[in-house]
Design a protein around this motif. Sequence first.
Motif, mmCIF file in Angstrom:
data_model
loop_
_atom_site.group_PDB
_atom_site.id
_atom_site.type_symbol
_atom_site.label_atom_id
_atom_site.label_comp_id
_atom_site.label_asym_id
_atom_site.label_seq_id
_atom_site.Cartn_x
_atom_site.Cartn_y
_atom_site.Cartn_z
ATOM 1 N N ASN A 39 0.832 -1.290 -0.027
ATOM 2 C CA ASN A 39 -0.065 -0.178 0.027
ATOM 3 C C ASN A 39 0.841 1.344 -0.053
ATOM 4 N N LYS A 40 2.093 1.064 0.595
ATOM 5 C CA LYS A 40 3.067 2.210 0.614
ATOM 6 C C LYS A 40 3.175 2.559 -1.048
ATOM 7 N N GLY A 41 3.530 1.598 -1.695
ATOM 8 C CA GLY A 41 3.823 1.752 -3.105
ATOM 9 C C GLY A 41 2.385 2.416 -3.933
ATOM 10 N N ILE A 42 1.209 2.112 -3.425
ATOM 11 C CA ILE A 42 0.301 2.659 -4.045
ATOM 12 C C ILE A 42 0.239 4.237 -3.809
ATOM 13 N N MET A 43 0.518 4.555 -2.387
ATOM 14 C CA MET A 43 0.531 5.957 -2.064
ATOM 15 C C MET A 43 1.863 6.810 -2.488
ATOM 16 N N ASN A 44 2.829 5.849 -3.111
ATOM 17 C CA ASN A 44 3.932 6.965 -3.627
ATOM 18 C C ASN A 44 3.326 7.746 -4.721
ATOM 19 N N GLY A 45 2.512 6.967 -5.858
ATOM 20 C CA GLY A 45 1.578 7.729 -6.629
ATOM 21 C C GLY A 45 0.438 8.722 -6.078
ATOM 22 N N VAL A 46 -0.145 8.034 -5.280
ATOM 23 C CA VAL A 46 -1.247 9.104 -4.910
ATOM 24 C C VAL A 46 -0.829 10.309 -4.181
ATOM 25 N N THR A 47 0.267 10.076 -3.269
ATOM 26 C CA THR A 47 0.591 11.092 -2.619
ATOM 27 C C THR A 47 1.172 12.238 -3.288
ATOM 28 N N ALA A 48 2.046 11.658 -4.254
ATOM 29 C CA ALA A 48 2.808 12.554 -5.412
ATOM 30 C C ALA A 48 1.706 13.753 -6.138
ATOM 31 N N VAL A 49 0.401 13.027 -6.374
ATOM 32 C CA VAL A 49 -0.479 13.964 -7.142
ATOM 33 C C VAL A 49 -1.032 14.804 -6.172
ATOM 34 N N VAL A 50 -1.572 14.395 -4.982
ATOM 35 C CA VAL A 50 -1.996 15.010 -3.941
ATOM 36 C C VAL A 50 -1.166 16.158 -3.548
ATOM 37 N N MET A 51 0.082 15.958 -3.346
ATOM 38 C CA MET A 51 1.050 17.139 -3.028
ATOM 39 C C MET A 51 1.126 18.059 -4.363
ATOM 40 N N ALA A 52 1.335 17.631 -5.249
ATOM 41 C CA ALA A 52 1.427 18.653 -6.478
ATOM 42 C C ALA A 52 0.193 19.367 -6.645
ATOM 43 N N SER A 53 -0.983 18.792 -6.187
ATOM 44 C CA SER A 53 -2.360 19.549 -6.314
ATOM 45 C C SER A 53 -2.656 20.666 -4.982
ATOM 46 N N GLY A 54 -1.728 20.496 -4.227
ATOM 47 C CA GLY A 54 -1.619 21.477 -2.968
ATOM 48 C C GLY A 54 -2.656 20.924 -1.858
ATOM 49 N N ASN A 55 -3.233 19.552 -1.743
ATOM 50 C CA ASN A 55 -4.077 18.981 -1.040
ATOM 51 C C ASN A 55 -3.256 18.323 0.159
ATOM 52 N N ASP A 56 -4.126 18.086 1.132
ATOM 53 C CA ASP A 56 -3.558 17.596 2.385
ATOM 54 C C ASP A 56 -3.251 15.840 2.334
ATOM 55 N N THR A 57 -1.820 15.816 2.142
ATOM 56 C CA THR A 57 -1.409 14.550 2.083
ATOM 57 C C THR A 57 -1.359 13.539 3.312
ATOM 58 N N ARG A 58 -1.455 14.266 4.578
ATOM 59 C CA ARG A 58 -1.690 13.384 5.850
ATOM 60 C C ARG A 58 -3.156 12.680 5.940
ATOM 61 N N ALA A 59 -4.124 13.639 5.346
ATOM 62 C CA ALA A 59 -5.371 13.271 5.355
ATOM 63 C C ALA A 59 -5.619 12.104 4.522
ATOM 64 N N ILE A 60 -5.115 12.060 3.283
ATOM 65 C CA ILE A 60 -5.387 11.219 2.248
ATOM 66 C C ILE A 60 -4.637 9.920 2.811
ATOM 67 N N GLU A 61 -3.447 9.902 3.452
ATOM 68 C CA GLU A 61 -2.695 8.695 3.942
ATOM 69 C C GLU A 61 -3.359 8.056 5.040
ATOM 70 N N ALA A 62 -3.961 8.900 6.050
ATOM 71 C CA ALA A 62 -4.828 8.368 7.126
ATOM 72 C C ALA A 62 -5.961 7.692 6.820
ATOM 73 N N GLY A 63 -6.654 8.266 5.899
ATOM 74 C CA GLY A 63 -8.042 7.686 5.380
ATOM 75 C C GLY A 63 -7.813 6.028 4.610
ATOM 76 N N ALA A 64 -6.406 6.310 3.627
ATOM 77 C CA ALA A 64 -6.380 5.247 3.104
ATOM 78 C C ALA A 64 -6.062 3.977 3.779
ATOM 79 N N HIS A 65 -5.141 4.364 4.814
ATOM 80 C CA HIS A 65 -4.761 3.116 5.635
ATOM 81 C C HIS A 65 -5.859 2.694 6.519
ATOM 82 N N ALA A 66 -6.561 3.511 7.068
ATOM 83 C CA ALA A 66 -7.730 3.319 7.986
ATOM 84 C C ALA A 66 -8.735 2.287 7.108
ATOM 85 N N PHE A 67 -8.934 2.618 5.945
ATOM 86 C CA PHE A 67 -9.800 2.053 4.959
ATOM 87 C C PHE A 67 -9.445 0.490 4.563
ATOM 88 N N ALA A 68 -8.128 0.470 4.600
ATOM 89 C CA ALA A 68 -7.329 -0.985 4.414
ATOM 90 C C ALA A 68 -7.496 -1.749 5.352
#
Length: 427
Positions: free
Chosen positions: A263-292
């Motif tokens: 899942n960290k590998g998935i988030m390599n891509g997800v977080t990179a686009v979230v960061m580039a778009s100025g969004n909250d990377t920590r919120a997305i990471e927390a939600g993803a791992h809780a959902f998993a």
Amino acid sequence: MSKTNITSRIPGFHSMSVEARIARLAELTDLDEAAIAQLSNTGNLEVETADRMIENVVGTMNIPVGVATNLIVDGREILVPMATEESSVVAAVCNAAKQCRSAGGIATSSSGPLMIAQVQLLGVSDPENARFKILERREEIKAICDETDPVLLKFGGGFRDLEVRVLETDDGPMVITHLIVDTGDAMGANAVNSMAEAVGPRIEAWTGGRVLLRILSNLADRRLVRARGVWKLENIGGAEVRDGMLSAFRFADADPYRAATHNKGIMNGVTAVVMASGNDTRAIEAGAHAFAARSGRYRSLTRWEGDAEGNLVGLLEMPMAVGLVGGATKIHPTAQTALKIMGVSKADELARVIAAVGLAQNFAALKVLATTGVQKGHMSLHAKNIAAMAGALGEEVELVAAKLKEMGKVRVDIAERLLAELRGGKA
């Protein structure tokens, strides 16, 4: 040597100018002129903008922004900026996207921009009775929420639903109210938090209990995004590669030790686009791992199967609470440029693109693991970094990196020796 009499107590630090903060920091920690210059260079983010974004600003941390090519998302050709410090991440998405183009690229869907605010109620002896009392006030709660953010209501958002749960804890039963809110093109944290604050006193009055926490949940399981891609056998190397990738996925889905890195590998891509778009990377990471871990066991965010024709099918479903209005997305000029490059005008569109990138990233990781192994590809791309770490400059970087890849040993000590030999040969 750094000073031994340093103190972290700096009265008025927050009210100083950025230049004054840097000067005070340099005085306390013996920063040299090069370090001061490094902090003072804020790159393409104006210092005034940086100072408005967070507290006690003394500089910026620039992250490389690359562009993922070859992506087709919902039939549309798209270029995707990705902000990351890790080599091979952008290249992996490019390669994965190229291999599924003949099948039409990646298709996406979403559940809509619904966020959850939680209101915690304590001190009720009749929690189930309190639960029913709150549910009976649905229309009043709706009116309070919509009145709290009329701008959101104007743009088609607002209160959508109500859930109330009785939660058994070590402190006894708690009654937890969920406000389900359509936040439109905003991430929505400020909106739903304000609604929870407004509803809290009314819940106390209705139930006789005491409201404590009033805060959003980053487990945004009402704001899901999905991505689906098909990779044809002839494009990925045949049935053996497919079966190896399926086995790698099943390992991750069964074992949380593997799933964490998967899942960290998935988030390599997800977080990179979230960061580039100025969004909250920590919120997305927390939600993803809780959902998993929603099943009670931490599992893969993706699913992989073989279709009737034997092709490889990848599926990703995860929370994606991103926005286009508010926060750094509206303030940071690079984030605004990234959105222009992607050509997205709705938060839902951005969420879908991010999911497509996450799925492509996972495909690339599974394929390399099931074939050549992760080190060969990753370390090959990492060779330039190692050469630079060894002190290579200009054209030396390419020459040393090429030799490291040829040797199959990408290490700093070897790079230093090669650089010394290269420079000795030039003498």
